[in-house]
Design a protein around this motif. Structure first.
Motif, PDB file in Angstrom:
ATOM      1  N   TRP A 133     -87.668 -16.184 -18.990  1.00 49.87           N
ATOM      2  CA  TRP A 133     -86.732 -15.358 -18.221  1.00 49.87           C
ATOM      3  C   TRP A 133     -86.260 -16.057 -16.953  1.00 49.87           C
ATOM      4  O   TRP A 133     -85.265 -15.652 -16.343  1.00 49.87           O
ATOM      5  N   LYS A 134     -86.925 -17.116 -16.580  1.00 48.07           N
ATOM      6  CA  LYS A 134     -86.485 -17.877 -15.411  1.00 48.07           C
ATOM      7  C   LYS A 134     -85.120 -18.509 -15.671  1.00 48.07           C
ATOM      8  O   LYS A 134     -84.204 -18.405 -14.852  1.00 48.07           O
ATOM      9  N   TRP A 135     -84.961 -19.163 -16.832  1.00 50.58           N
ATOM     10  CA  TRP A 135     -83.655 -19.765 -17.133  1.00 50.58           C
ATOM     11  C   TRP A 135     -82.630 -18.706 -17.505  1.00 50.58           C
ATOM     12  O   TRP A 135     -81.422 -18.885 -17.263  1.00 50.58           O
ATOM     13  N   ILE A 136     -83.087 -17.580 -18.076  1.00 55.07           N
ATOM     14  CA  ILE A 136     -82.164 -16.508 -18.414  1.00 55.07           C
ATOM     15  C   ILE A 136     -81.555 -15.914 -17.141  1.00 55.07           C
ATOM     16  O   ILE A 136     -80.347 -15.668 -17.064  1.00 55.07           O
ATOM     17  N   TYR A 137     -82.380 -15.691 -16.135  1.00 55.61           N
ATOM     18  CA  TYR A 137     -81.865 -15.194 -14.861  1.00 55.61           C
ATOM     19  C   TYR A 137     -80.824 -16.155 -14.294  1.00 55.61           C
ATOM     20  O   TYR A 137     -79.748 -15.740 -13.848  1.00 55.61           O
ATOM     21  N   GLU A 138     -81.144 -17.431 -14.280  1.00 47.71           N
ATOM     22  CA  GLU A 138     -80.235 -18.423 -13.703  1.00 47.71           C
ATOM     23  C   GLU A 138     -78.911 -18.444 -14.449  1.00 47.71           C
ATOM     24  O   GLU A 138     -77.823 -18.470 -13.843  1.00 47.71           O
ATOM     25  N   LEU A 139     -78.980 -18.430 -15.763  1.00 49.05           N
ATOM     26  CA  LEU A 139     -77.768 -18.445 -16.586  1.00 49.05           C
ATOM     27  C   LEU A 139     -76.900 -17.224 -16.284  1.00 49.05           C
ATOM     28  O   LEU A 139     -75.674 -17.337 -16.083  1.00 49.05           O
TER      29      LEU A 139
END
Length: 472
Positions: A133-139
């Motif tokens: 979810w870290k990269w999902i948030y950033e995206l």
């Protein structure tokens, strides 16, 4: 010099409202630095997949490679095998592994699991861990802040269900609320009760809703529903103040222009996540939807020849191959998307240095006539120019496939505006002539669809079935 830590901006550290980018350092990164960072991340993902995903461990072992054999991009392109979805299906047949051998974490570390739409065959799975979810948030935050230009205090109408993981990626799920963008939740299914809720949201918060998730099947259904209610999309719903976020099919020029004409949107931009890799396609407001970006520090994109898998030039038509660079749960390596594409690596008007991509159509939708490749989106473009077809007819058009590889003629199925067509036989000849002139291939028949037949054209509930197969 950038590092992996620069990729993820702290959601508690908001940019100033006037700042154009959510993450300026990464969104405008020098491409040489980007390539160096990508190689580091790709090699790490390769090690993770080799060690923890049974399918990839077996695949690399058979290819005679180990992660430490990959030193540079030349090694990557020549030694690391490309993966097709059918490869995973074959693996499942042999092992009976429901996750196709790609799950790289124990189940207690898997937070969410989703199933694909099954457009090309048996549905596959993908999963997200807490770390994912870290990269999902950033995206998501780059999408809404930089591309869609939403700011704290704005509203986003999220017509997002949970039957496809892409919806979860695009909603964050909570990242929009974390930056002060209010999300108006609704379901994506084009049922009267949900379309009525969408209408109520738009009327009650007219002028405040700045963007709406508006995928293909919903826009198609809402077109008729809105007209049946006697609603004007601008005067009654305030669509001229909104960006329409598109998914569920290639956003052709004809479709984009048609949606703007019919609904009056400020802009129609891609807002989709595709396939098992969850690679995003994000349109930018500055480019008015003409440029669709991929964040290359989150997903590695390669452009390859459709037959050989060898790298090709950006302007050539080929396939795109994706390696997610941060996926913990499902670390796919060199996943071939099976789309006809073109690439553009020039800096966009929006200022981002990340590539933009044009998807011309699915490889599985290809029809070959007299050695020429015809894609349904090409037929759509031709039909859109015929007034009696109308926007709904062009969007819902289908091409009949009479043989697996080559066929002699083009057969088209399309909706049309019935009250504008008095002589069906003459109209069919007109359509055949227009398409023949536009595509330079013989057209043997045009099948005119009733509104009921058009309504049944969805193949998997949220995508328009572009091909009708008529062979064994």
């Amino acid at each position: 010099m950038v590092s992996e830590a620069d990729i993820f901006r702290n959601v508690n550290d908001l940019p100033k409202k006037e700042e154009k980018y959510w993450n300026r350092k990464m969104e405008t990164i020098d491409r040489k630095e980007l390539k160096e960072l990508q190689l580091k991340l790709a090699k790490r993902q390769l090690k993770h997949a080799y060690k923890n995903a049974p399918y990839y461990h077996d695949r690399f072992k058979k290819a005679g490679i180990k992660p430490d054999d990959i030193k540079d991009w030349e090694d990557w392109e020549k030694k690391v095998p490309i993966t097709l979805k059918d490869d995973l299906r074959d693996y499942r047949e042999k092992t009976n592994d429901p996750f196709y051998g790609v799950l790289a974490l124990p189940w207690e570390k898997v937070r969410d699991t989703y199933i694909s739409t099954g457009t090309t065959g048996r549905s596959t799975y993908w999963a997200f861990s807490k770390e994912d979810w870290k990269w999902i948030y950033e995206l998501t935050l780059r999408t809404v802040w930089s591309m869609y230009q939403l700011r704290p205090g704005d509203m986003f109408l999220g017509n997002a269900g949970r039957f496809h993981g892409g919806f979860e990626v695009m909603r964050g799920p909570d990242s929009l609320m974390d930056i002060g963008v209010t999300v108006l939740w609704n379901d994506v299914l084009p049922l009267p009760m949900f379309m009525d809720k969408m209408i109520q949201y738009c009327q009650d918060f007219k002028g405040k809703v700045k963007a709406i998730y508006f995928p293909a099947f919903l826009s198609w259904a809402f077109m008729g529903y809105m007209n049946s209610k006697g609603l004007d999309p601008v005067e009654d719903l305030g669509f001229d103040n909104m960006i329409g976020g598109w998914a569920g099919g290639a956003l052709t020029t004809a479709t984009r222009d048609m949606l703007k004409d019919v609904f009056g949107f400020k802009a129609i931009l891609n807002m989709a996540c595709l396939g098992d890799t969850m690679v995003p396609l994000i349109g930018c407001l500055d480019g008015q939807g003409l440029r669709t970006h991929v964040w290359e520090d989150i997903h590695l994109v390669e452009h390859v020849d459709m037959k050989t898998g060898e790298p090709i030039e950006p302007e050539e038509v080929g396939d795109w191959v994706i390696t997610p660079l941060h996926n913990h749960a499902v670390p796919h390596i060199r996943w071939r998307m099976e789309d006809y594409t073109k690439m553009d690596f020039e800096t966009c008007d929006c200022g981002t240095t990340h590539l933009s991509i044009t998807i011309l159509g699915r490889e599985s939708d290809r029809i070959t006539i007299d050695g020429k490749i015809i894609l349904p989106q090409m037929v759509e473009e031709a039909l859109y120019k015929i007034p009696e077809i109308g926007p709904g007819g062009a969007m819902a058009c289908q091409v009949v496939k009479t043989a697996p590889e080559k066929q002699d003629n083009l057969i088209i199925r399309t909706g049309y505006i019935q009250e504008q067509v008095k002589d069906q036989a003459a109209f069919k000849e007109k359509v055949k002539a227009r398409v023949r002139e536009s595509l330079a291939v013989p057209v043997s028949d045009v099948e005119l669809l009733t509104p009921e037949e058009v309504a049944q054209a969805g193949s998997v509930g949220w995508k328009i079935a572009r091909i009708q197969k008529r062979y064994e």
